[in-house]
Design a protein around this motif. Structure first.
Motif, PDB file in Angstrom:
ATOM      1  N   ILE A 127      42.104  59.194  78.630  1.00 13.12           N
ATOM      2  CA  ILE A 127      43.431  58.575  78.680  1.00 13.12           C
ATOM      3  C   ILE A 127      43.224  57.093  78.403  1.00 13.12           C
ATOM      4  N   LYS A 128      43.553  56.665  77.195  1.00 10.90           N
ATOM      5  CA  LYS A 128      43.300  55.273  76.791  1.00 10.90           C
ATOM      6  C   LYS A 128      44.409  54.367  77.310  1.00 10.90           C
ATOM      7  N   VAL A 129      44.037  53.487  78.211  1.00  7.09           N
ATOM      8  CA  VAL A 129      44.975  52.514  78.775  1.00  7.09           C
ATOM      9  C   VAL A 129      44.494  51.103  78.449  1.00  7.09           C
ATOM     10  N   HIS A 130      45.338  50.134  78.744  1.00  7.92           N
ATOM     11  CA  HIS A 130      44.970  48.719  78.663  1.00  7.92           C
ATOM     12  C   HIS A 130      45.011  48.207  80.099  1.00  7.92           C
ATOM     13  N   THR A 131      43.845  47.923  80.667  1.00  9.61           N
ATOM     14  CA  THR A 131      43.806  47.539  82.083  1.00  9.61           C
ATOM     15  C   THR A 131      44.412  46.172  82.328  1.00  9.61           C
ATOM     16  N   GLY A 132      44.432  45.307  81.302  1.00 13.79           N
ATOM     17  CA  GLY A 132      45.002  43.977  81.461  1.00 13.79           C
ATOM     18  C   GLY A 132      44.094  43.048  82.239  1.00 13.79           C
ATOM     19  N   GLU A 133      44.394  41.756  82.160  1.00 16.62           N
ATOM     20  CA  GLU A 133      43.646  40.773  82.937  1.00 16.62           C
ATOM     21  C   GLU A 133      44.096  40.819  84.398  1.00 16.62           C
ATOM     22  N   PRO A 134      43.311  40.260  85.308  1.00 15.59           N
ATOM     23  CA  PRO A 134      43.634  40.372  86.740  1.00 15.59           C
ATOM     24  C   PRO A 134      45.044  39.906  87.078  1.00 15.59           C
ATOM     25  N   HIS A 135      45.722  40.718  87.879  1.00 22.15           N
ATOM     26  CA  HIS A 135      47.053  40.423  88.424  1.00 22.15           C
ATOM     27  C   HIS A 135      48.126  40.321  87.347  1.00 22.15           C
ATOM     28  N   GLY A 136      47.879  40.901  86.181  1.00 24.56           N
ATOM     29  CA  GLY A 136      48.889  40.866  85.127  1.00 24.56           C
ATOM     30  C   GLY A 136      50.198  41.485  85.613  1.00 24.56           C
ATOM     31  N   PRO A 137      51.317  40.823  85.409  1.00 29.31           N
ATOM     32  CA  PRO A 137      52.588  41.290  85.974  1.00 29.31           C
ATOM     33  C   PRO A 137      53.280  42.396  85.192  1.00 29.31           C
TER      34      PRO A 137
END
Length: 320
Positions: free
Chosen positions: A65-75
């Motif tokens: 399942i390809k997701v984009h985890t994002g940078e820390p605390h991304g809103p």
């Protein structure tokens, strides 16, 4: 029925798909059949699971399942509760990601795992595909690349579910399913450098359309690798002009939340996503449209069509 707040935008897209008067178009044997794109305005775990069920037929075996985890605390990331509900419905599945080329909260595997925990993705195994190195996949029919470097662990999977937060992007104009499997599956050390050019952002500044073409060819390598065993889901919520890689610095979204689109056709689902944004009132769509067009982001769509990656003609099927 559509949610009232979405009716204008979605109706415009439906009219575009059916013809300007809303009637079914006259059949033309010379035109290819339209691809099906499913839509729901239900931005809940239940809505995501429901729409996935419409495209899940060929998902089998071990599934990424390809997701984009994002940078820390991304809103603006997809709420982890939604992703958790979907993952629970897919046997033998893991979330997958790759490390970044730029320095930040996902530049190394160690930092990336900290970010995964911070952002709430640690409810199941998250496979960082390039943790153990990279492997080359062929780029069939590409004019810029013959092969693309991706995270080695990609080869461990039989199927892929591309779960994308659709939004703007500083360099790509927009980030849809194509970007998620292109830059998103390229390994952090080699593949991402290939896509950005040897001098990084200089390529993008000099020739934005070339950067889009590079990105499409990288995505084609992944799409071709999985063949019929790959599907695409775009979540249209919290659509900032900035990617989730901007983290807490991302601009405040100006567009309303629209819903979820899903298809087995990558071009159709990204085209439908762009169409829904463009159908919004100008005061909502302006900033995101400007971001897309100033970066030549629409070249993603036209080049996918040139490479035969899908169909930009689609039938929108609502589940509401």
């Amino acid at each position: 029925m559509y949610n009232k707040v979405l009716s204008a935008a979605c109706a415009c897209v439906l009219l575009a798909a059916c013809g300007s008067n809303g009637a079914a178009p006259v059949k033309d044997a010379a035109k290819p059949a339209k691809s099906v794109v499913y839509f729901t305005s239900d931005l809940s775990p239940e809505g995501l699971v429901k729409i996935y069920g419409k495209i899940a037929e060929n998902i089998q075996g071990k599934t990424a399942i390809k997701v984009h985890t994002g940078e820390p605390h991304g809103p603006n990331i997809i709420p982890p509760a939604m992703v958790k509900a979907l993952q629970a419905q897919i046997p033998q599945s893991n979330l997958v990601e790759t490390n970044t080329l730029y320095e930040g909260g996902r530049h190394t595997t160690e930092l990336h795992r900290q970010t995964i925990k911070t952002n709430g993705w640690d409810f199941c195994k998250v496979d960082i595909l390039d943790e153990n190195g990279a492997v080359m996949l062929p780029v069939k029919g590409g004019k810029h690349f013959k092969e693309m470097s991706v995270g080695k662990n990609l080869l461990d999977y039989d199927s892929m579910v591309v779960l994308t937060h659709f939004k703007g992007h500083t360099m790509g104009g927009f980030g849809g399913s194509l970007k998620n499997i292109s830059i998103g599956c390229a390994d952090g050390k080699v593949g991402k450098a290939m896509l950005h050019g040897s001098r990084g952002a200089d390529l993008w500044r000099a020739n934005k359309e070339l950067f889009m073409e590079n990105m499409v060819e990288g995505g084609k390598a992944v799409a071709d690798h999985f063949g019929k065993n790959i599907v695409y889901i775009n979540v249209l919520r919290n659509m900032s002009v900035d990617c989730d890689c901007a983290g807490t610095a991302a601009a405040e979204p100006k567009t309303r939340n629209i819903g979820i689109l899903a298809s087995t056709d990558i071009l159709a689902v990204d085209q439908a996503s762009v169409d829904m944004v463009y159908a919004l009132p100008e005061e909502e769509a302006h900033d995101l449209k400007e971001r897309i067009e100033s970066r030549k982001g629409l070249r993603q769509l036209s080049y996918m069509k040139e490479l035969g990656m899908g169909n930009n003609e689609y039938e929108l099927v609502t589940l509401d």
